[in-house]
Every structure is written in structure tokens, then in C-alpha cells.
Write an enzyme that holds these catalytic residues in place. Structure first.
Site, PDB file in Angstrom:
ATOM      1  N   HIS A 189       0.799  -1.230   0.000  1.00  0.00           N
ATOM      2  CA  HIS A 189       0.000   0.000   0.000  1.00  0.00           C
ATOM      3  C   HIS A 189       0.830   1.279   0.000  1.00  0.00           C
ATOM      4  O   HIS A 189       0.288   2.361  -0.206  1.00  0.00           O
ATOM      5  CB  HIS A 189      -0.952   0.036   1.203  1.00  0.00           C
TER       6      HIS A 189
HETATM    7  C1  UD1 Z   1      -1.921   6.125   5.182  1.00  0.00           C
HETATM    8  C2  UD1 Z   1      -0.578   6.675   5.673  1.00  0.00           C
HETATM    9  C3  UD1 Z   1       0.472   5.574   5.618  1.00  0.00           C
HETATM   10  C4  UD1 Z   1       0.016   4.349   6.382  1.00  0.00           C
HETATM   11  C5  UD1 Z   1      -1.362   3.901   5.884  1.00  0.00           C
HETATM   12  C6  UD1 Z   1      -1.880   2.775   6.726  1.00  0.00           C
HETATM   13  C7  UD1 Z   1      -0.126   9.057   5.227  1.00  0.00           C
HETATM   14  C8  UD1 Z   1       0.608  10.010   4.389  1.00  0.00           C
HETATM   15  N1  UD1 Z   1      -0.115   7.769   4.819  1.00  0.00           N
HETATM   16  O1  UD1 Z   1      -1.744   5.736   3.832  1.00  0.00           O
HETATM   17  O2  UD1 Z   1       1.672   6.045   6.218  1.00  0.00           O
HETATM   18  O3  UD1 Z   1       0.950   3.326   6.169  1.00  0.00           O
HETATM   19  O4  UD1 Z   1      -2.286   5.011   5.976  1.00  0.00           O
HETATM   20  O5  UD1 Z   1      -2.791   1.987   6.028  1.00  0.00           O
HETATM   21  O6  UD1 Z   1      -0.699   9.446   6.214  1.00  0.00           O
HETATM   22  N2  UD1 Z   1      -9.069   4.777   1.100  1.00  0.00           N
HETATM   23  C9  UD1 Z   1     -10.313   4.191   1.181  1.00  0.00           C
HETATM   24  N3  UD1 Z   1     -10.869   3.974   2.411  1.00  0.00           N
HETATM   25  C10 UD1 Z   1     -10.242   4.317   3.547  1.00  0.00           C
HETATM   26  C11 UD1 Z   1      -8.979   4.923   3.478  1.00  0.00           C
HETATM   27  C12 UD1 Z   1      -8.399   5.140   2.253  1.00  0.00           C
HETATM   28  O7  UD1 Z   1     -10.928   3.862   0.168  1.00  0.00           O
HETATM   29  O8  UD1 Z   1     -10.797   4.091   4.638  1.00  0.00           O
HETATM   30  C13 UD1 Z   1      -8.446   4.984  -0.218  1.00  0.00           C
HETATM   31  C14 UD1 Z   1      -8.784   6.332  -0.850  1.00  0.00           C
HETATM   32  O9  UD1 Z   1      -8.858   6.128  -2.224  1.00  0.00           O
HETATM   33  C15 UD1 Z   1      -7.553   7.170  -0.525  1.00  0.00           C
HETATM   34  C16 UD1 Z   1      -6.425   6.143  -0.534  1.00  0.00           C
HETATM   35  O10 UD1 Z   1      -7.021   4.938  -0.050  1.00  0.00           O
HETATM   36  O11 UD1 Z   1      -7.337   8.183  -1.455  1.00  0.00           O
HETATM   37  C17 UD1 Z   1      -5.256   6.521   0.322  1.00  0.00           C
HETATM   38  O12 UD1 Z   1      -5.656   6.828   1.659  1.00  0.00           O
HETATM   39  P1  UD1 Z   1      -4.763   7.788   2.600  1.00  0.00           P
HETATM   40  O13 UD1 Z   1      -5.315   7.834   3.950  1.00  0.00           O
HETATM   41  O14 UD1 Z   1      -4.493   9.078   1.900  1.00  0.00           O
HETATM   42  O15 UD1 Z   1      -3.377   7.072   2.637  1.00  0.00           O
HETATM   43  P2  UD1 Z   1      -2.991   5.561   2.867  1.00  0.00           P
HETATM   44  O16 UD1 Z   1      -2.420   5.051   1.586  1.00  0.00           O
HETATM   45  O17 UD1 Z   1      -4.083   4.820   3.495  1.00  0.00           O
HETATM   46  N1  UDP Z   2      -3.893  -5.229   9.033  1.00  0.00           N
HETATM   47  C1  UDP Z   2      -5.188  -5.708   9.258  1.00  0.00           C
HETATM   48  N2  UDP Z   2      -5.913  -6.153   8.180  1.00  0.00           N
HETATM   49  C2  UDP Z   2      -5.405  -6.168   6.908  1.00  0.00           C
HETATM   50  C3  UDP Z   2      -4.093  -5.685   6.712  1.00  0.00           C
HETATM   51  C4  UDP Z   2      -3.375  -5.221   7.793  1.00  0.00           C
HETATM   52  O1  UDP Z   2      -5.666  -5.729  10.392  1.00  0.00           O
HETATM   53  O2  UDP Z   2      -6.117  -6.584   5.985  1.00  0.00           O
HETATM   54  C5  UDP Z   2      -3.129  -4.696  10.201  1.00  0.00           C
HETATM   55  C6  UDP Z   2      -1.800  -5.367  10.451  1.00  0.00           C
HETATM   56  O3  UDP Z   2      -1.952  -6.465  11.307  1.00  0.00           O
HETATM   57  C7  UDP Z   2      -0.959  -4.246  11.074  1.00  0.00           C
HETATM   58  C8  UDP Z   2      -1.570  -2.988  10.500  1.00  0.00           C
HETATM   59  O4  UDP Z   2      -2.804  -3.356   9.900  1.00  0.00           O
HETATM   60  O5  UDP Z   2      -1.106  -4.208  12.476  1.00  0.00           O
HETATM   61  C9  UDP Z   2      -0.645  -2.412   9.465  1.00  0.00           C
HETATM   62  O6  UDP Z   2      -1.276  -1.368   8.822  1.00  0.00           O
HETATM   63  P1  UDP Z   2      -0.832  -0.872   7.389  1.00  0.00           P
HETATM   64  O7  UDP Z   2      -0.062  -1.939   6.707  1.00  0.00           O
HETATM   65  O8  UDP Z   2      -2.043  -0.351   6.720  1.00  0.00           O
HETATM   66  O9  UDP Z   2       0.070   0.392   7.752  1.00  0.00           O
HETATM   67  P2  UDP Z   2       1.589   0.628   8.169  1.00  0.00           P
HETATM   68  O10 UDP Z   2       1.919  -0.252   9.314  1.00  0.00           O
HETATM   69  O11 UDP Z   2       2.440   0.372   6.961  1.00  0.00           O
HETATM   70  O12 UDP Z   2       1.617   2.077   8.508  1.00  0.00           O
END
Ligand code: UD1
Ligand code: UDP
Length: 389
Positions: free
Chosen positions: A230
Site C-alpha cells: 500500500h
Molecule cells: C496512510 C498513511 C500511511 C500508512 C497507511 C496505513 C499518510 C501520508 N499515509 O496511507 O503512512 O501506512 O495510511 O494503512 O498518512 N481509502 C479508502 N478507504 C479508507 C482509506 C483510504 O478507500 O478508509 C483509499 C482512498 O482512495 C484514498 C487512498 O485509499 O485516497 C489513500 O488513503 P490515505 O489515507 O491518503 O493514505 P494511505 O495510503 O491509506
Molecule cells: N492489518 C489488518 N488487516 C489487513 C491488513 C493489515 O488488520 O487486511 C493490520 C496489520 O496487522 C498491522 C496494520 O494493519 O497491524 C498495518 O497497517 P498498514 O499496513 O495499513 O500500515 P503501516 O503499518 O504500513 O503504517
């Protein structure tokens, strides 16, 4: 003492859960009478008598399976405030959060605010608080990839430098902060709260028949690799994402096991945009599923033969659960996992990914978890309650 907790994404909910649960217990003790309080906390300067806390959710994550499912599974109280910020550009998202958080903090006047990790929510929470001269505590402080192309690295560095209490998971993270001139007195090495979450919840998951059946049905009782992707560095770069998908396709030719892929919404969007989604969906050895809850995911990790990921939290959990990990990145802010031998970096290079799998499948799973004993949340709360706030 009044504590404000600010969170907004899946990993923050998970990694703050042990702290929230501890605060909830202390709040209940206050209501039930202070006589039992000493059983739950040591040496707290008497602050326990007045403990109170509230949760602000920015709703950076908002889809049911990226948000509410975790409050439910982890038995957390609903947030007191939902800012409904949602998705957007970095500037838009952070600006909306700053505005919303500031209003609430002016009203609530907490003594200290807690943020966790490196998302835009964390930066907004730390910045809004510090400008109001409210003390800020950063959980998982001091992580550095030394790669400023990552939005997370900018968020981490800026957050650490406006914080008053820096809770680092390891000595390496503490050293990173000292090198940047952050005062030693502000830094507390407490382990990572992901150990609390992993150890507490894997036990619950292992006792749940519905979750065991979910894994059995998904894997057909056969070996599988678990995949998550992601990070912006992979999803926003078509070449890198294409290479990763190609490597995954190659792997399914050589290895007689399936790849389970709970797909982050960001990744699904990008794969569709780059016309790569069908290639992976049509591969019968790749099982794409919606993001799953924490109990399901921990069991998917624990039972996997190998994990491929670019996630921070997943690198840590793989290490804790003793499952070899291949990290689809060029660097990591979790070097402890490389040092103990649970993880290797392969970037988005097809050959490196394939060779990395061969190497890690031979690994003996006898490394030591470098992230603490699973009491970080308790320790953090105790340290905060001992401050003169
Ligand atoms: C964010 C964090 C990243 C973290 C990740 C955890 C920042 C800059 N990035 O990335 O560090 O690792 O969360 O998962 O803060 N979307 C949905 N539903 C949701 C959330 C997101 O559909 O509930 C989709 C939307 O299209 C959105 C895209 O995911 O534009 C990205 O979401 P965003 O919160 O901007 O960043 P993440 O990639 O989730
Ligand atoms: N995770 C979850 N369901 C999923 C994928 C990840 O519960 O389908 C949990 C995972 O166990 C971990 C956390 O989400 O604790 C990691 O989040 P993510 O990879 O989105 O973000 P990051 O750690 O890279 O910021």
C-alpha cells in the site's frame, strides 16, 4: 490529568489500543473507587485520582474494514470526536485535520496529547497541540528510513521535533533522536505497542473457531504466502507496481502454494488505474480479498509460510510471530528486523524478490523479538502519569 488521544488510520487504532484500554481501566477504577487503584498502577504521583481522556478520530481511514472493524474487534470505546476528514491531497487532508483538532483542543484543554506513528493524522495532531502549547507525546518516536521521498519520513521527523515525550521502541530509535539533537530527558525507550497488540490478540484469535475456519476455507488447508502492498512509493509508481505484480505472477509458477492478498483500497485503485488489476485477479493462484479485521489478519500472518509486504506494522508482526518477511522496499525504518534476521529488503526488483523468497524460506525461525515484552502501553501511561502536568 486529562489526556487527548488523536488517531486516524488502521495502524494507529491497533497500536494505540493497549494505551486506550489501560486508560479506560483507570477511568473505571476512578468511578469504582480509588481503593483498588494501586493494583493497577505504580508510583503515579497521585494523578490517578483525576484521570480522564478523550479520543479524536480524524477519519483519515473511514471504510468499515479500515476503521470501525478495529474498534469493535479490539473492544475500544467509540471516539468522542469524529472529524470526517477522509481522503485528499496531503495539504488538503492535513489542513482539515489541523483546523478540526485545534477547535477541539481549545475546548477540551488536555494536559497532554498522544499521537502514534507517522501518518498525516500524527503530524496534524502534534502540530496543532504544540502550537497551543499543549504537551505532546509521540508513541513510536525515532524511526528513520532516511528517505525524505516518503511522506511518512517527513511526518516522523517533524512530529518528533515538536514533541515533549518521545516513546521509542528501541535503542536504535533513541540514537536516531539523539543524533538530531533531541534532549535525552525527553526520550523513553519502552518497546513497541505492536507487541502488546499482537500478543494479546493472537491468543484471542487462536481460540475463535470462526477465525480458524476462515483461514482454513481461504487456504484450503494448504501452504500460502501472505501479501500486502500500500505504500505510496510502490502504488504511485507504475513501474514499481508493475514489477511487483510480475514477480508475484512468477512466484506462483515456481511455488506450489497460493498467495493471499488482502488488498488496501489505495492499491486496488492504482492497479485498476494502471490496468494491472485483471492480470492479478485472473491468476488462480492469487487470492485477492478485502482488507480483513485484526484477528483474521494476525491468524493469516501466523499461519503463512512467508510474508511479502511494504507495511511497517506487518514487518514488525512477522518478526514477533516468527514468520519470515520479505520487504518490498529499498529501505526500512525497522532495521531491528533485518538485524535479527526475520526480514530482508528486496525493493521492487523481480530477481531480488524471487531470490529473497528462496533465501527466507530456508531461515530458521529462531530470532528474538527486538520490540519489547508486550507491556509498552502500560509503561507509557505510567510514565505520563508520573509527569508533573
Ligand atoms: C496512510 C498513511 C500511511 C500508512 C497507511 C496505513 C499518510 C501520508 N499515509 O496511507 O503512512 O501506512 O495510511 O494503512 O498518512 N481509502 C479508502 N478507504 C479508507 C482509506 C483510504 O478507500 O478508509 C483509499 C482512498 O482512495 C484514498 C487512498 O485509499 O485516497 C489513500 O488513503 P490515505 O489515507 O491518503 O493514505 P494511505 O495510503 O491509506
Ligand atoms: N492489518 C489488518 N488487516 C489487513 C491488513 C493489515 O488488520 O487486511 C493490520 C496489520 O496487522 C498491522 C496494520 O494493519 O497491524 C498495518 O497497517 P498498514 O499496513 O495499513 O500500515 P503501516 O503499518 O504500513 O503504517
Amino acid at each position: 490529568m486529562k489526556i487527548g488521544i488523536i488517531l486516524g488510520t488502521r495502524p494507529e487504532i491497533i497500536k494505540l489500543s493497549s494505551i486506550v484500554r489501560k486508560l479506560e481501566r483507570l477511568k473505571k477504577l476512578k468511578v469504582d473507587g480509588l481503593n483498588n487503584a494501586h493494583n493497577d498502577i505504580n508510583n503515579t504521583n497521585g494523578s490517578i485520582g483525576n484521570i480522564n481522556y478523550f479520543i479524536i478520530h480524524t477519519n483519515q481511514h473511514y471504510s468499515e474494514n479500515m476503521d470501525k472493524i478495529f474498534f469493535k474487534e479490539l473492544n475500544l470505546p467509540s471516539p468522542n470526536y469524529n472529524l470526517n476528514v477522509g481522503s485528499g491531497t496531503h495539504g488538503e487532508q492535513t489542513a482539515k485535520m489541523l483546523e478540526g483538532i485545534e477547535k477541539i483542543l481549545i475546548k477540551e484543554k488536555p494536559d497532554v496529547v498522544i499521537v502514534q506513528g507517522d501518518t498525516n493524522t500524527v503530524l496534524a495532531g502534534a502540530l496543532a497541540s504544540s502550537k497551543l502549547k499543549i504537551k505532546v507525546a509521540h508513541v513510536e518516536a525515532g524511526l528513520r528510513s532516511y528517505d525524505r521521498n516518503m511522506p511518512e519520513e517527513i511526518n516522523r521527523v517533524l512530529t518528533d521535533h515538536v514533541c515533549d515525550y518521545l516513546f521509542t521502541p528501541t535503542e536504535i530509535a533513541k540514537e536516531n533522536l539523539l543524533k538530531e539533537g533531541i534532549e535525552q530527558e525527553k526520550i523513553f525507550v519502552v518497546g513497541n505497542t505492536i507487541v502488546d497488540a499482537t500478543l494479546q490478540n493472537i491468543k484471542i484469535a487462536e481460540e475463535r473457531d470462526d477465525i480458524k475456519n476462515f483461514i482454513k476455507t481461504l487456504s484450503n488447508g494448504e501452504d500460502y504466502f501472505l501479501l500486502t502492498i500500500h505504500r505510496a512509493e510502490n502504488t504511485d509508481n507504475k513501474e514499481r507496481l508493475k514489477n511487483i505484480i510480475k514477480a508475484i505472477g512468477e512466484i506462483t509458477k515456481y511455488h506450489n502454494n497460493k498467495i493471499v492478498f488482502p488488498i488496501h483500497p489505495r492499491t486496488e485503485n492504482r492497479l485498476k488505474k494502471y490496468n494491472l488489476f485483471d492480470e492479478i485477479k485472473n491468476n488462480k493462484n492469487i487470492k485477492i480479498i478485502e482488507p480483513v479485521g485484526y484477528l483474521e489478519f494476525l491468524m493469516l500472518e501466523k499461519n503463512a509460510k512467508l510474508i511479502l509486504t511494504d507495511s511497517g506494522g506487518v514487518q514488525e508482526e512477522a518478526c514477533i510471530l516468527k514468520v519470515p518477511c520479505i520487504t518490498l522496499r529499498d529501505n526500512t525504518e525497522r532495521p531491528e528486523t533485518i538485524n535479527v534476521g526475520s526480514n530482508i529488503l528486496v525493493g521492487a526488483d523481480i530477481e531480488k524478490i524471487i531470490n529473497g523468497i528462496e533465501l527466507m524460506l530456508k531461515k530458521e525461525r529462531n530470532w528474538k523479538n527486538p520490540f519489547g515484552d508486550g507491556n509498552s502501553g502500560e509503561t507509557i501511561v505510567e510514565i505520563l502519569l508520573n509527569q508533573n502536568l
